[in-house]
Scaffold this active site. Structure first.
Site, PDB file in Angstrom:
ATOM      1  N   LYS A  43      37.994  38.243  46.462  1.00  0.00           N
ATOM      2  CA  LYS A  43      37.415  39.089  47.490  1.00  0.00           C
ATOM      3  C   LYS A  43      36.774  40.351  46.908  1.00  0.00           C
ATOM      4  O   LYS A  43      35.881  40.939  47.503  1.00  0.00           O
ATOM      5  CB  LYS A  43      38.525  39.535  48.471  1.00  0.00           C
ATOM      6  CG  LYS A  43      39.239  38.426  49.149  1.00  0.00           C
ATOM      7  CD  LYS A  43      40.397  39.009  49.979  1.00  0.00           C
ATOM      8  CE  LYS A  43      41.286  37.908  50.471  1.00  0.00           C
ATOM      9  NZ  LYS A  43      42.557  38.467  51.002  1.00  0.00           N
ATOM     10  N   GLY A  44      37.243  40.794  45.754  1.00  0.00           N
ATOM     11  CA  GLY A  44      36.938  42.135  45.255  1.00  0.00           C
ATOM     12  C   GLY A  44      35.481  42.533  45.174  1.00  0.00           C
ATOM     13  O   GLY A  44      35.140  43.693  45.354  1.00  0.00           O
ATOM     14  N   GLU A 100      31.337  40.404  39.238  1.00  0.00           N
ATOM     15  CA  GLU A 100      32.757  40.754  39.375  1.00  0.00           C
ATOM     16  C   GLU A 100      32.916  42.195  39.850  1.00  0.00           C
ATOM     17  O   GLU A 100      32.017  43.021  39.668  1.00  0.00           O
ATOM     18  CB  GLU A 100      33.437  40.615  38.002  1.00  0.00           C
ATOM     19  CG  GLU A 100      34.244  39.344  37.825  1.00  0.00           C
ATOM     20  CD  GLU A 100      35.595  39.382  38.532  1.00  0.00           C
ATOM     21  OE1 GLU A 100      35.759  40.144  39.501  1.00  0.00           O
ATOM     22  OE2 GLU A 100      36.489  38.648  38.097  1.00  0.00           O
ATOM     23  N   ASP A 101      34.078  42.507  40.400  1.00  0.00           N
ATOM     24  CA  ASP A 101      34.366  43.889  40.788  1.00  0.00           C
ATOM     25  C   ASP A 101      34.781  44.724  39.579  1.00  0.00           C
ATOM     26  O   ASP A 101      34.268  45.799  39.346  1.00  0.00           O
ATOM     27  CB  ASP A 101      35.439  43.948  41.894  1.00  0.00           C
ATOM     28  CG  ASP A 101      36.722  43.190  41.552  1.00  0.00           C
ATOM     29  OD1 ASP A 101      36.768  42.475  40.525  1.00  0.00           O
ATOM     30  OD2 ASP A 101      37.693  43.292  42.323  1.00  0.00           O
ATOM     31  N   ASP A 104      39.342  43.903  33.568  1.00  0.00           N
ATOM     32  CA  ASP A 104      40.542  44.623  33.163  1.00  0.00           C
ATOM     33  C   ASP A 104      41.078  43.973  31.873  1.00  0.00           C
ATOM     34  O   ASP A 104      40.609  44.288  30.790  1.00  0.00           O
ATOM     35  CB  ASP A 104      41.515  44.528  34.345  1.00  0.00           C
ATOM     36  CG  ASP A 104      42.767  45.354  34.191  1.00  0.00           C
ATOM     37  OD1 ASP A 104      42.687  46.450  33.645  1.00  0.00           O
ATOM     38  OD2 ASP A 104      43.840  44.902  34.636  1.00  0.00           O
ATOM     39  N   LYS A 132      37.162  48.369  32.421  1.00  0.00           N
ATOM     40  CA  LYS A 132      38.259  49.170  31.859  1.00  0.00           C
ATOM     41  C   LYS A 132      38.526  48.670  30.446  1.00  0.00           C
ATOM     42  O   LYS A 132      39.442  47.877  30.225  1.00  0.00           O
ATOM     43  CB  LYS A 132      39.530  48.982  32.708  1.00  0.00           C
ATOM     44  CG  LYS A 132      39.572  49.830  33.953  1.00  0.00           C
ATOM     45  CD  LYS A 132      40.988  50.029  34.461  1.00  0.00           C
ATOM     46  CE  LYS A 132      41.414  48.963  35.415  1.00  0.00           C
ATOM     47  NZ  LYS A 132      42.648  49.284  36.168  1.00  0.00           N
ATOM     48  N   VAL A 154      42.213  51.782  40.386  1.00  0.00           N
ATOM     49  CA  VAL A 154      41.275  52.287  41.388  1.00  0.00           C
ATOM     50  C   VAL A 154      41.164  51.335  42.573  1.00  0.00           C
ATOM     51  O   VAL A 154      41.401  50.135  42.440  1.00  0.00           O
ATOM     52  CB  VAL A 154      39.872  52.531  40.781  1.00  0.00           C
ATOM     53  CG1 VAL A 154      39.879  53.711  39.824  1.00  0.00           C
ATOM     54  CG2 VAL A 154      39.341  51.278  40.094  1.00  0.00           C
ATOM     55  N   ASP A 160      41.150  46.466  45.917  1.00  0.00           N
ATOM     56  CA  ASP A 160      42.348  46.640  46.735  1.00  0.00           C
ATOM     57  C   ASP A 160      43.572  47.034  45.941  1.00  0.00           C
ATOM     58  O   ASP A 160      43.636  46.892  44.718  1.00  0.00           O
ATOM     59  CB  ASP A 160      42.678  45.320  47.447  1.00  0.00           C
ATOM     60  CG  ASP A 160      43.264  44.290  46.472  1.00  0.00           C
ATOM     61  OD1 ASP A 160      42.619  44.026  45.437  1.00  0.00           O
ATOM     62  OD2 ASP A 160      44.368  43.781  46.731  1.00  0.00           O
ATOM     63  N   ARG A 166      40.187  48.158  50.736  1.00  0.00           N
ATOM     64  CA  ARG A 166      38.898  47.556  50.370  1.00  0.00           C
ATOM     65  C   ARG A 166      37.746  48.192  51.144  1.00  0.00           C
ATOM     66  O   ARG A 166      36.601  48.143  50.724  1.00  0.00           O
ATOM     67  CB  ARG A 166      38.908  46.050  50.668  1.00  0.00           C
ATOM     68  CG  ARG A 166      39.860  45.240  49.803  1.00  0.00           C
ATOM     69  CD  ARG A 166      39.568  43.758  49.957  1.00  0.00           C
ATOM     70  NE  ARG A 166      40.642  42.907  49.480  1.00  0.00           N
ATOM     71  CZ  ARG A 166      40.782  42.491  48.226  1.00  0.00           C
ATOM     72  NH1 ARG A 166      39.911  42.862  47.311  1.00  0.00           N
ATOM     73  NH2 ARG A 166      41.783  41.712  47.887  1.00  0.00           N
TER      74      ARG A 166
HETATM   75  P1  IMP Z   1      41.530  40.737  34.632  1.00  0.00           P
HETATM   76  O1  IMP Z   1      41.658  39.245  34.642  1.00  0.00           O
HETATM   77  O2  IMP Z   1      42.779  41.423  34.145  1.00  0.00           O
HETATM   78  O3  IMP Z   1      40.304  41.226  33.913  1.00  0.00           O
HETATM   79  O4  IMP Z   1      41.542  41.160  36.118  1.00  0.00           O
HETATM   80  C1  IMP Z   1      40.490  41.376  36.879  1.00  0.00           C
HETATM   81  C2  IMP Z   1      40.962  41.455  38.324  1.00  0.00           C
HETATM   82  O5  IMP Z   1      42.149  42.265  38.465  1.00  0.00           O
HETATM   83  C3  IMP Z   1      39.915  42.118  39.138  1.00  0.00           C
HETATM   84  O6  IMP Z   1      38.981  41.172  39.640  1.00  0.00           O
HETATM   85  C4  IMP Z   1      40.712  42.820  40.209  1.00  0.00           C
HETATM   86  O7  IMP Z   1      40.956  41.951  41.277  1.00  0.00           O
HETATM   87  C5  IMP Z   1      42.034  43.139  39.563  1.00  0.00           C
HETATM   88  N1  IMP Z   1      42.094  44.545  39.095  1.00  0.00           N
HETATM   89  C6  IMP Z   1      42.177  44.978  37.836  1.00  0.00           C
HETATM   90  N2  IMP Z   1      42.204  46.325  37.766  1.00  0.00           N
HETATM   91  C7  IMP Z   1      42.100  46.761  39.024  1.00  0.00           C
HETATM   92  C8  IMP Z   1      42.044  48.081  39.629  1.00  0.00           C
HETATM   93  O8  IMP Z   1      42.078  49.149  38.992  1.00  0.00           O
HETATM   94  N3  IMP Z   1      41.936  48.100  40.985  1.00  0.00           N
HETATM   95  C9  IMP Z   1      41.877  46.977  41.749  1.00  0.00           C
HETATM   96  N4  IMP Z   1      41.904  45.740  41.242  1.00  0.00           N
HETATM   97  C10 IMP Z   1      42.036  45.622  39.879  1.00  0.00           C
HETATM   98 MG    MG Z   2      39.476  40.398  41.774  1.00  0.00          MG
END
Ligand code: IMP
Ligand code: MG
Length: 180
Positions: A43-44, A100-101, A104, A132, A154, A160, A166
């Site tokens: 959803k992000g 993507e939103d 991380d 990040k 954030v 979210d 959101r």
């Molecule tokens: P990754 O697989 O760890 O890169 O995660 C990415 C997903 O984690 C994103 O699409 C978000 O849904 C969630 N996420 C990571 N950091 C944050 C944040 O600071 N706020 C909200 N959602 C986050």
């Molecule tokens: Mg996400």
């Protein structure tokens, strides 16, 4: 809901509007005469995606992919990513841009890259609203980044915490949102 729900912006609406305008023009330049399929990751990314596609002034198609990341502390790879609802469009031979939103750990985009490459796109690139880099666990090549942020959680503008916030129209640090 308390009065202080709308925390201090980390990235303002105006800053996002300006950055998205510039990025949209860059994407339009890079994809002119291509078969662009922009895929929003739900959803992000819903808010960012809808603003971004409207800032790309060339013919394109849109589609969506709903994913969910199960965090599992016992696993060294930090959990698994699952497709909850798949893309409807044909991918083969098309120029796919995943939106993507936030990136991380990097696991979600790595999973998406492997998954989409199996379907033989003509090209595959990634775009994210937020990055990040300090939190990266696995290398992830991102082609278009709107904003780099430090290691803080954030919310807002699609992002979210436990499925809330959101609808905030800007990006805020969760620390600044004190009231429930
Ligand atoms: P990754 O697989 O760890 O890169 O995660 C990415 C997903 O984690 C994103 O699409 C978000 O849904 C969630 N996420 C990571 N950091 C944050 C944040 O600071 N706020 C909200 N959602 C986050
Ligand atoms: Mg996400």
């Amino acid at each position: 809901m308390g009065k202080k729900l709308f925390g201090k912006p980390v990235i303002t609406q105006e800053a996002m509007r300006r950055r998205i305008k510039t990025l949209g023009l860059k994407i339009a330049e890079d994809y002119k005469n291509k078969d662009l399929l922009m895929v929003g990751i739900l959803k992000g990314a819903f808010a960012f995606f809808s603003d971004l596609v409207r800032a790309v002034p060339i013919p394109l198609e849109v589609d969506f992919l709903v994913v969910s990341r199960q965090r599992d502390k016992r696993r060294r790879d930090g959990g698994t990513v699952k497709i909850i609802s798949d893309i409807v469009s044909e991918i083969k031979g098309r120029d796919v841009l995943i939106v993507e939103d936030i990136v991380d750990s990097g696991y979600t985009v790595t999973f998406l890259r492997e998954e989409i490459l199996k379907r033989k796109p003509g090209s595959l690139k990634f775009c994210t609203l937020l990055n990040k880099p300090e939190r990266r666990k696995i290398q992830a090549n991102i082609d278009y980044i709107c904003f780099e942020i430090p290691n803080q959680y954030v919310v807002g503008y699609g992002l979210d915490y436990k499925n809330r916030y959101r609808n905030l129209p800007y990006i805020a640090s969760l620390d600044n949102i004190t009231a429930e």
